[in-house]
Design a protein around this motif. Structure first.
Motif, short mmCIF file in Angstrom:
data_model
loop_
_atom_site.label_atom_id
_atom_site.label_comp_id
_atom_site.label_asym_id
_atom_site.label_seq_id
_atom_site.Cartn_x
_atom_site.Cartn_y
_atom_site.Cartn_z
N GLU A 1 50.05 41.06 62.18
CA GLU A 1 51.22 41.78 62.69
C GLU A 1 51.28 43.19 62.12
OE1 GLU A 1 55.38 40.03 62.79
OE2 GLU A 1 55.53 41.48 61.14
N ALA A 2 51.04 43.32 60.83
CA ALA A 2 51.11 44.63 60.17
C ALA A 2 50.10 45.60 60.77
CB ALA A 2 50.90 44.47 58.67
N ALA A 3 48.87 45.15 60.98
CA ALA A 3 47.83 46.03 61.55
C ALA A 3 48.20 46.43 62.97
CB ALA A 3 46.48 45.32 61.52
N ASP A 4 48.67 45.48 63.76
CA ASP A 4 49.06 45.80 65.14
C ASP A 4 50.25 46.77 65.16
OD1 ASP A 4 47.10 44.10 66.24
OD2 ASP A 4 48.45 42.37 66.17
N LYS A 5 51.22 46.53 64.30
CA LYS A 5 52.39 47.41 64.21
C LYS A 5 51.98 48.80 63.76
CE LYS A 5 57.01 47.56 62.11
NZ LYS A 5 57.94 46.85 61.22
N SER B 1 50.72 55.02 65.30
CA SER B 1 49.80 56.16 65.37
C SER B 1 50.20 57.09 66.52
CB SER B 1 48.36 55.67 65.60
OG SER B 1 47.52 56.75 65.96
N LYS B 2 50.06 58.38 66.28
CA LYS B 2 50.35 59.35 67.36
C LYS B 2 49.29 59.27 68.46
CE LYS B 2 48.22 63.34 65.10
NZ LYS B 2 48.45 64.69 64.59
N TYR B 3 48.17 58.60 68.19
CA TYR B 3 47.10 58.45 69.18
C TYR B 3 47.14 57.09 69.89
CZ TYR B 3 45.28 62.60 66.96
OH TYR B 3 45.15 63.87 66.47
N TYR B 4 48.12 56.28 69.54
CA TYR B 4 48.23 54.95 70.14
C TYR B 4 48.34 55.04 71.65
CZ TYR B 4 50.46 50.86 72.04
OH TYR B 4 50.77 49.79 72.84
N LEU C 1 43.14 53.25 61.90
CA LEU C 1 42.15 52.87 62.91
C LEU C 1 42.53 53.44 64.28
CD1 LEU C 1 41.42 49.19 61.85
CD2 LEU C 1 39.81 51.13 61.77
N ALA C 2 43.80 53.35 64.63
CA ALA C 2 44.26 53.93 65.90
C ALA C 2 44.12 55.46 65.88
CB ALA C 2 45.70 53.52 66.19
N ASP C 3 44.42 56.07 64.73
CA ASP C 3 44.23 57.53 64.60
C ASP C 3 42.79 57.92 64.87
OD1 ASP C 3 46.90 57.89 63.84
OD2 ASP C 3 46.44 58.20 61.71
N ASN C 4 41.86 57.03 64.50
CA ASN C 4 40.43 57.29 64.68
C ASN C 4 39.90 56.71 65.99
OD1 ASN C 4 38.91 58.49 62.08
ND2 ASN C 4 40.79 57.45 61.48
N ARG C 5 40.82 56.28 66.86
CA ARG C 5 40.51 55.83 68.23
C ARG C 5 39.72 54.53 68.31
NH1 ARG C 5 43.71 56.20 70.72
NH2 ARG C 5 42.76 56.46 72.74
N MET D 1 28.10 58.75 66.47
CA MET D 1 28.51 57.74 67.44
C MET D 1 28.80 58.42 68.77
SD MET D 1 30.76 54.90 65.36
CE MET D 1 32.12 55.95 64.97
N ASN D 2 28.77 57.63 69.82
CA ASN D 2 29.07 58.12 71.15
C ASN D 2 30.54 58.51 71.22
OD1 ASN D 2 29.65 58.40 73.88
ND2 ASN D 2 28.35 56.70 74.50
N GLU D 3 30.81 59.77 71.45
CA GLU D 3 32.19 60.27 71.49
C GLU D 3 33.00 59.66 72.62
OE1 GLU D 3 33.68 62.51 69.37
OE2 GLU D 3 31.92 62.53 68.10
N ASN D 4 32.33 59.22 73.69
CA ASN D 4 33.03 58.69 74.86
C ASN D 4 33.28 57.19 74.78
OD1 ASN D 4 33.09 61.24 76.13
ND2 ASN D 4 30.97 60.96 76.77
N LYS D 5 32.65 56.52 73.85
CA LYS D 5 32.80 55.07 73.71
C LYS D 5 33.76 54.77 72.56
CE LYS D 5 30.13 50.83 73.01
NZ LYS D 5 31.12 50.00 73.54
N ARG D 6 34.61 53.81 72.79
CA ARG D 6 35.51 53.37 71.73
C ARG D 6 35.01 52.05 71.18
NH1 ARG D 6 41.48 53.57 73.44
NH2 ARG D 6 41.71 53.14 71.23
N TYR D 7 35.10 51.89 69.88
CA TYR D 7 34.62 50.70 69.20
C TYR D 7 35.80 49.88 68.71
CZ TYR D 7 30.27 53.22 69.55
OH TYR D 7 29.18 53.89 70.05
N SER D 8 35.53 48.60 68.40
CA SER D 8 36.60 47.71 67.95
C SER D 8 36.41 47.36 66.48
CB SER D 8 36.61 46.43 68.79
OG SER D 8 35.39 45.73 68.65
N VAL D 9 37.53 47.26 65.79
CA VAL D 9 37.54 46.84 64.39
C VAL D 9 38.58 45.73 64.24
CG1 VAL D 9 37.95 47.52 61.99
CG2 VAL D 9 36.88 49.14 63.58
N SER D 10 38.14 44.60 63.72
CA SER D 10 39.07 43.51 63.44
C SER D 10 39.69 43.71 62.07
CB SER D 10 38.34 42.16 63.45
OG SER D 10 37.95 41.81 64.75
#
Length: 183
Positions: free
Chosen positions: A51-55, A60-63, A34-38, A1-10
């Protein structure tokens, strides 16, 4: 995957999921991984699994601010759970599930009819779908095709991929997303 692009996961699932339940814990861990993996985390912006996923993403330390996006069914941002960075009111009710299903990939955690509709929309929109085998529709459809269409001739094992835990779910996203996006 493109290292510079961030993807979305629902992350989709039951809005009535209680804080002390297994589905809440699984969604929390999924959001954090997911946040750890950007990845950007997309939800329906309300309670329970959303709520749980958002929380979890916030833990994540990468949040970074902006990592959590909530497509709300109503027309007021105040209805979003406190962990949504970018609340987007749609005024569409359950029809907003079609928007939630537009992410690059979807992870289902349990769920009832609303989750089923999001999984079906994701399937129709040719998205990568992963179902955690905890309960509800994610368990029911994990390892199965939603219908018999051939969505990707080059992906022989295309289905709602089965994951028994959040680590497996995120690993499946990391592994399979390039195939689904054609990158």
């Amino acid at each position: 995957m493109n290292e510079n692009k961030r993807y979305s996961v629902s992350v989709i699932g039951d809005s009535d999921c209680l804080v002390d339940s297994i589905c809440y814990r699984l969604a929390y861990e999924t959001g954090m991984l997911l946040a750890d993996n950007r990845y950007y985390i997309v939800t329906g912006g309300l309670g329970g699994v959303m709520e749980a996923a958002d929380k979890g993403a916030h833990a994540s330390k990468y949040y970074e601010f902006g990592d959590t996006i909530g497509y709300l069914p109503g027309n007021h941002t105040a209805l979003a759970n406190q962990w949504v960075d970018r609340p987007i009111p749609t005024s569409l009710g359950h029809v907003r599930n079609a928007i939630v299903a537009q992410s690059d990939a979807i992870i289902a955690v349990g769920g009832a009819a609303g989750t089923l509709s999001e999984m079906c929309f994701a399937w129709i929109f040719d998205r990568l779908v992963v179902g955690l085998t905890c309960n509800g529709w994610s368990k029911e459809l994990a390892g199965k095709k939603i219908d018999n269409r051939i969505r990707f001739p080059h992906i022989k094992d295309d289905c709602v991929f089965m994951a028994s835990n959040p680590i497996e779910a995120v690993n499946l996203i990391n592994q399979k997303l390039p195939q689904y996006l054609g990158i």
